[in-house]
Write an enzyme that holds these catalytic residues in place. Structure first.
Site, mmCIF file in Angstrom:
data_model
loop_
_atom_site.group_PDB
_atom_site.id
_atom_site.type_symbol
_atom_site.label_atom_id
_atom_site.label_comp_id
_atom_site.label_asym_id
_atom_site.label_seq_id
_atom_site.Cartn_x
_atom_site.Cartn_y
_atom_site.Cartn_z
ATOM 1 C CD1 TRP A 6 0.790 -0.322 2.739
ATOM 2 C CD2 TRP A 6 -1.147 1.169 3.932
ATOM 3 N NE1 TRP A 6 1.135 0.078 4.442
ATOM 4 C CE2 TRP A 6 0.534 1.086 5.191
ATOM 5 C CE3 TRP A 6 -2.302 1.776 3.095
ATOM 6 C CZ2 TRP A 6 0.159 2.190 5.985
ATOM 7 C CZ3 TRP A 6 -2.149 2.740 5.053
ATOM 8 C CH2 TRP A 6 -1.128 2.861 5.895
ATOM 9 C CD GLU A 40 2.886 -4.384 8.759
ATOM 10 O OE1 GLU A 40 3.512 -4.397 9.353
ATOM 11 O OE2 GLU A 40 2.128 -4.214 7.712
HETATM 12 C C1 BGC Z 1 4.537 -1.696 7.314
HETATM 13 C C2 BGC Z 1 3.860 -1.390 6.496
HETATM 14 C C3 BGC Z 1 4.391 -1.124 4.458
HETATM 15 C C4 BGC Z 1 5.811 -2.603 4.880
HETATM 16 C C5 BGC Z 1 6.150 -1.869 3.575
HETATM 17 C C6 BGC Z 1 5.585 -2.123 7.375
HETATM 18 O O1 BGC Z 1 6.930 -2.293 8.171
HETATM 19 O O2 BGC Z 1 4.037 -1.138 8.661
HETATM 20 O O3 BGC Z 1 2.619 -0.391 6.503
HETATM 21 O O4 BGC Z 1 3.321 -1.446 3.787
HETATM 22 O O5 BGC Z 1 6.340 -1.956 6.338
HETATM 23 O O6 BGC Z 1 7.124 -0.466 3.554
#
Ligand code: BGC
Length: 724
Positions: free
Chosen positions: A327, A468
């Protein structure tokens, strides 16, 4: 002034070797070449990437962007002593990335171990005018003695994990060629290089460990400059039917044009790009450099000629996340392109359009309807999120759940399509391509939302939101609000299609099954979507405030995230947030989400709980803080976002540029400090500049009109004219 366009390294900083390889990447939207040195060093991580060239190393692994055989290798010896920064004496050293021209230069004054002092000037670029051409030039000038100069240029190697059917050879003593095929994905590659030396020297074709070498030896008197030019042409079966033949032709044409002409046309192409994309900041030299650095990396990463490629999370500059697209592209990197390079933005959205079949397959595999975009995506549209982390030495692997649960990406893609459409006014794109994305993602949400009969509401359970750290939550505010937004946008788009493109409306209604029953279901889901809240404050997810509070402020300053320090179980049971989540909603929807007091109340709750464990976080917080009038905080967060790569403040720049932080920085500047909005087809501005910024100037395209915005101490000026 030039220094506001240049990132410099002086003196040589070997301890930053890998970080600077990322920073000094050159590229042209087709190819990316890390800033590794021509002569090579132990511990370096050279990488040559081409958009879309993915390959799966083995059955159990996900596809990764492959390292293309190197065109860069060039060894120089002075009176038999090999040039290197770890030999002899480095008397002077300066490396500069000239972002205005997208050229990387290195000047070295070197004393060979056997005595003579020699000046070297290296220069390289990936042509923006001929996107299959790479060029380098080295000027070698003995300063205080006559010397012999030996030059040895190599093509290759090809990593056998990814490449097979490798064939190399020479067309002439100054040329080399390489053909190969990716093992699993079957992409064919054709490369050609040519070495030119002035004054003319006898060239020799040879081999080094099976890889083609072109070499020459030449005598130079003190003060005489030997000019070495190396050109490379690269095609793959993604752009050419016969890549070796295409590479041969491209190389012949490039060398007929000559280095100086190639250089001039490259700069002219970059002048055009910067004419629309540059942002000028007066009163803050670091900020000026940082915003250009961010935009430079987006401009070299944004695919031009390939609608089936997109910008990976690490742009085209490093191995991180295996080149996968998240995203990050749609909600972070895309905005500056929507407003300044709409063709490039459209191209990125076409990537999602072409990969709709993959998104539909994912929905079906999971028992849903419509289009469920993969959390991580490569060239085919299938889900490419790995299921397990790579364990640290002596540690254990952890399950990665984002591929299954971080489903908000489908709404994020739809939001990006709508954003592009609203700003560009590109109705043709919307009717032909964009609408299908918005409608079919709504179909997905309609099938994914779960009806809770007892409460008479729709819920979305077992998900991961942008934060996350919390891996299995119910009713993530971000996910539910965006799903609701997606369904409403689909109803509006269908309405627009019916009024303006009735044939297409009918076609899509048939194809996607948009009968009256589906539409009334959508209306019901949108109306009854449950968004947990406590008064004005949205709950990040059900039960968020029952988790353990943590004083995040006490852990500043800090590079590792709290997850990295204390482990996953700790962050899971606590109220620490990885990145903008509810705050991200405020950034996307603003007052559509609620009145200013409500937005402020949510900021006050969530900003202090955020650990900025992701590079995506700081810029969005900065944007929202600026919009709320919290300028000091906004500026601090802006600096944090600007330092993600320039200052390596996440400690992982070596893995590649953080494309989302780069796009976020532009958003924080333009949506945040300048407060850009639109009313009656005109830009509206609500500037809140950091007090020491004397001037901020940028250009935006809005529905066919180019607006140049200048915000200065004496007021705001907008000059408008037709967008070319
Ligand atoms: C982030 C995500 C992101 C991904 C790639 C992760 O650490 O939490 O939002 O899409 O890294 O950059």
């Amino acid at each position: 002034m030039e220094y506001k366009w240049c990132v410099r390294e002086t003196p040589f900083q070997p301890e930053r070797l890998n970080q600077l390889e990322t920073i000094f990447t050159i590229g042209n939207g087709c190819m990316g070449v890390r800033g590794s040195f021509e002569e090579g060093y132990p511990g370096d991580a050279p990488l040559f990437l081409i958009h879309g060239l993915f390959n799966r190393p083995d059955e159990d692994s996900v596809p990764e962007l492959v390292n293309v055989p190197s065109w860069l290798d060039l060894k120089i010896a002075i009176n038999g002593a090999t040039f290197g920064l770890d030999a002899g004496r480095v008397l002077g050293y300066e490396r500069t990335l000239d972002m205005r021209r997208a050229v990387l230069r290195r000047h070295v004054l070197w004393q060979a171990p056997n005595g003579p002092i020699v000046r070297f000037r290296f220069e390289r670029f990936a042509s923006m005018a001929r996107r299959r051409v790479l060029a380098m030039r080295v000027e070698i000038t003995p300063v205080d003695a006559s010397t012999t100069v030996e030059i040895k240029s190599r093509l290759g190697k090809a990593d056998p994990t990814h490449w097979t059917d490798v064939l190399v050879g020479h067309r002439s003593p100054s040329d080399a060629f390489l053909r190969a095929r990716t093992r699993d994905s079957g992409y064919r590659l054709g490369m050609e290089t040519r070495l030119l030396i002035e004054p003319a020297a006898q060239m020799h074709a040879a081999e080094d460990d099976g890889w083609p070498i072109n070499s020459a030896r030449i005598a130079a008197t003190a003060g005489q400059t030997i000019t070495v030019t190396k050109l490379a042409a690269v095609h793959t079966s993604r752009d050419a039917h016969d890549p070796p033949a295409a590479a041969r032709q491209t190389l012949d044409e490039a060398s007929a044009a000559g280095y100086s002409a190639l250089y001039r046309e490259h700069i002219a192409a970059w002048d055009k790009l910067w004419a629309h994309t540059d942002v000028e900041i007066e009163g803050d030299d670091f900020a000026q450099l940082a915003i250009r650095f961010a935009l430079y990396h987006l401009l070299i990463a944004a695919p031009r000629d390939d609608e089936r490629a997109s910008i990976g999370a690490k742009a085209l500059s490093g191995p991180g996340y295996k080149g996968h697209v998240f995203w990050d592209t749609e909600l972070f990197a895309l905005a500056p392109l929507i407003y300044t390079q709409p063709d490039l933005a459209r191209n990125l959205l076409m990537y999602r359009y072409h990969l709709l079949p993959g998104a539909r397959a994912k929905a079906a595999e999971n028992g849903f309807e419509g289009a469920m975009y993969p959390w991580e995506s490569a060239d085919t549209g299938e889900e490419t999120t790995p299921r397990w982390t790579t364990p640290p030495p002596g540690g254990h692997r952890e399950r990665i759940w984002t591929g299954e649960r971080e489903i908000h990406i489908s709404a994020d893609v739809a939001y990006a399509v709508d954003h592009y459409w609203k700003i560009s006014g590109d109705d043709n794109f919307m009717a032909e391509y964009g609408a299908e994305i918005v409608l079919d993602t709504a179909v997905f949400w309609g099938s994914r939302a779960e009806y809770n009969e007892a409460e008479d509401r729709f819920e979305i359970n077992h998900v991961i939101g942008p934060d996350e750290y919390h891996e299995d939550v119910n009713n993530s505010a971000f996910t539910n609000v965006m799903a609701q937004w997606n369904i409403r946008a689909a109803l509006d788009v269908l309405d627009w299609l019916r009024r303006n493109h009735p044939v297409r409306a009918e076609e899509l209604s048939q194809k996607l099954g948009l009968g009256p029953e589906r539409l009334s279901h959508w209306r019901e889901v949108a109306e009854k979507m449950y968004v947990p809240r406590d008064g004005d404050v949205l709950l990040e997810f059900d039960g968020f405030f029952d988790l353990e509070p943590v004083d995040v402020e006490a852990y500043r300053p800090r590079i590792p995230s709290l997850q990295a320090i204390y482990g996953t179980p700790f962050v899971q049971r606590s109220q620490v947030i990885k990145q903008a989540d509810v705050v991200m909603l405020i950034a996307l929807l603003g007052e559509e989400l609620g009145p200013p007091e409500m937005l402020r109340a949510n900021w006050d709750v969530y900003a202090p709980r955020c650990d900025h464990g992701s590079s995506l976080s700081a810029a969005i917080h900065s944007l929202v803080a600026a919009r709320l009038g919290l300028i000091e905080q906004a500026y601090e967060l802006w600096l944090m976002a600007a330092g993600v790569d320039l200052e390596n403040n996440k400690g992982n720049t070596a893995d590649g540029i953080h494309a989302a932080a780069a796009g976020g920085l532009w958003q924080a500047t333009v949506f945040g400090f300048a407060g850009l909005g639109f009313a009656d087809d005109r830009p509206t501005l609500d500037p809140h500049l950091p007090p020491h910024w004397r001037k901020l100037r940028f250009r935006i395209k809005y529905r066919g009109t180019l607006h140049e915005v200048t915000i200065a101490e004496n007021g705001v000026k907008v000059s408008s004219g037709p967008a070319s």
